[in-house]
Design a protein around this motif. Sequence first.
Motif, mmCIF file in Angstrom:
data_model
loop_
_atom_site.group_PDB
_atom_site.id
_atom_site.type_symbol
_atom_site.label_atom_id
_atom_site.label_comp_id
_atom_site.label_asym_id
_atom_site.label_seq_id
_atom_site.Cartn_x
_atom_site.Cartn_y
_atom_site.Cartn_z
ATOM 1 N N LEU A 23 0.841 -1.205 0.000
ATOM 2 C CA LEU A 23 0.000 0.000 0.000
ATOM 3 C C LEU A 23 0.875 1.254 0.000
ATOM 4 N N HIS A 24 1.988 1.177 0.736
ATOM 5 C CA HIS A 24 2.888 2.327 0.792
ATOM 6 C C HIS A 24 3.511 2.597 -0.575
ATOM 7 N N LEU A 25 3.898 1.521 -1.276
ATOM 8 C CA LEU A 25 4.517 1.691 -2.603
ATOM 9 C C LEU A 25 3.537 2.329 -3.588
ATOM 10 N N MET A 26 2.236 2.181 -3.322
ATOM 11 C CA MET A 26 1.236 2.730 -4.250
ATOM 12 C C MET A 26 1.081 4.239 -4.106
ATOM 13 N N ASN A 27 1.890 4.837 -3.235
ATOM 14 C CA ASN A 27 1.859 6.286 -3.065
ATOM 15 C C ASN A 27 2.451 7.038 -4.249
ATOM 16 N N PHE B 20 -2.871 5.386 8.934
ATOM 17 C CA PHE B 20 -2.853 6.847 8.800
ATOM 18 C C PHE B 20 -1.548 7.323 8.182
ATOM 19 N N GLU B 21 -0.444 6.657 8.558
ATOM 20 C CA GLU B 21 0.875 7.131 8.136
ATOM 21 C C GLU B 21 1.251 6.675 6.734
ATOM 22 N N VAL B 22 0.707 5.525 6.335
ATOM 23 C CA VAL B 22 1.205 4.893 5.113
ATOM 24 C C VAL B 22 0.795 5.680 3.864
ATOM 25 N N ILE B 23 -0.291 6.423 3.964
ATOM 26 C CA ILE B 23 -0.719 7.274 2.860
ATOM 27 C C ILE B 23 -0.205 8.668 3.143
ATOM 28 N N SER B 24 0.623 9.183 2.245
ATOM 29 C CA SER B 24 1.109 10.534 2.522
ATOM 30 C C SER B 24 0.675 11.472 1.403
ATOM 31 N N LYS B 25 1.619 12.067 0.738
ATOM 32 C CA LYS B 25 1.239 13.020 -0.309
ATOM 33 C C LYS B 25 1.031 12.277 -1.615
ATOM 34 N N ALA B 28 -3.021 13.425 -7.141
ATOM 35 C CA ALA B 28 -4.459 13.230 -7.348
ATOM 36 C C ALA B 28 -4.755 12.132 -8.371
ATOM 37 N N THR B 29 -3.866 11.949 -9.349
ATOM 38 C CA THR B 29 -4.116 10.921 -10.374
ATOM 39 C C THR B 29 -4.093 9.525 -9.781
ATOM 40 N N LEU B 30 -3.418 9.373 -8.634
ATOM 41 C CA LEU B 30 -3.314 8.034 -8.038
ATOM 42 C C LEU B 30 -4.435 7.755 -7.044
ATOM 43 N N HIS B 31 -5.315 8.715 -6.817
ATOM 44 C CA HIS B 31 -6.369 8.501 -5.813
ATOM 45 C C HIS B 31 -7.212 7.272 -6.112
#
Lengths: 287, 104
Positions: A23-27, B20-25, B28-31
């Motif tokens: 999931l982190h890599l998908m950032n 909460f932490e694993v999603i950061s910046k 928008a295209t990846l939402h």
Amino acid sequence: MSTTETIIRYLFLAAAACLVLGLHLMNSPATARRGNLLSAGAMGVAIAATAVLLAEKGSITTTGWIVMLLALAVGSLAGLYLARTVEMTAMPQLVSLFNAVGGGAAVLLAVEHFQQVEAAELVPEVTIPGGLDVLIGAVTFTGSLVAAGKLQGLIPGRPIVFPGARLLNVVLSVAFAVGVVWLVVQPENLLPMLLLLAASLVFGVTMVLPIGGADMPVVISLLNAFTGTAVAMAGFVLGEMTLIIAGALVGASGAILTKLMADAMNRSIANIIIGGFGTGDEAVAGG
Amino acid sequence: MSLDLLTAITVFVLGVLVGFEVISKVPATLHTPLMSGANSIHGIVVIGAMLVTATAEGIVGYVLAFVAVAFGAMNVVGGYVVTDRMLHMFKAKPAAKSTQGGAS
């Protein structure tokens, strides 16, 4: 714990870690695809490990094996077929559909568990998360179906408001409270489970109907976070750590993602959920 | 069956914090792909459904278990495949604007 079971427990832990990393890599666009593959691989390992665990315990009947393998095959093929054939533009509603079935699975799991185990095992630390699992999962099930229907054009995308909706929601909220408490008091009784199920299924519909089609991606993301929470609750019911970890992960990251998507549209989540005004199908989602 | 409740709650709380932490910046295209990716992860519920199937009995029990496992498997397989297709779109046309979102 036997040696095999110990190994499987470690495999579950590794799988949970890989789900987080994936999931982190998908950032980031550069690593997103690798992240998804890592996550999918971890899921495959976890499912295979579960099958080995069941074989090792030997408690499952032949009918059980047939039902389980057949269900795995049917579900996988249906998912594969839909995912491969869907138009690019129709992907958000398909995600919503997959979200619905995930929530549905969490609900059925809890219902099934309550029917199976001895009444003595249904202590509050099982029945409370069980009730929440049914509540959240069932809301997600119908909510996601309505969201998908709106995007697909099966249900009008404009906000649908009907008189008495607010009163109905109050009644449903009371039914939630009564259902959960009753379930904790009389867990072996089928009635509170059915009451909770019915109220939640209706609430899923009344929650999403007043929201405009253009806001659906945000709503789907929110419902996605709901399913994550329901799955974590299912983990509490079964005493299964992997479900708790993955469910909590999706619940929290889904909530953050919902916030990001709402921000990208210059809307607040509360503003979207209360709904009943604003955008219909014609506006283009910014998320 | 019920493991130590405190351990379970500890794991849950830590899992929430990690989430909460694993999603950061996120751009928008990846939402939408990220949403789809998270959607496949909660397909882990299929494991729970499989465990419940192991103790199922009676017609109703087996039917419920069948639907639960099938739903879960559909969530997992469909979720990952559709996410991969979304991400493939990025690779093919990295400069193109994302076409995700709203109505079809």
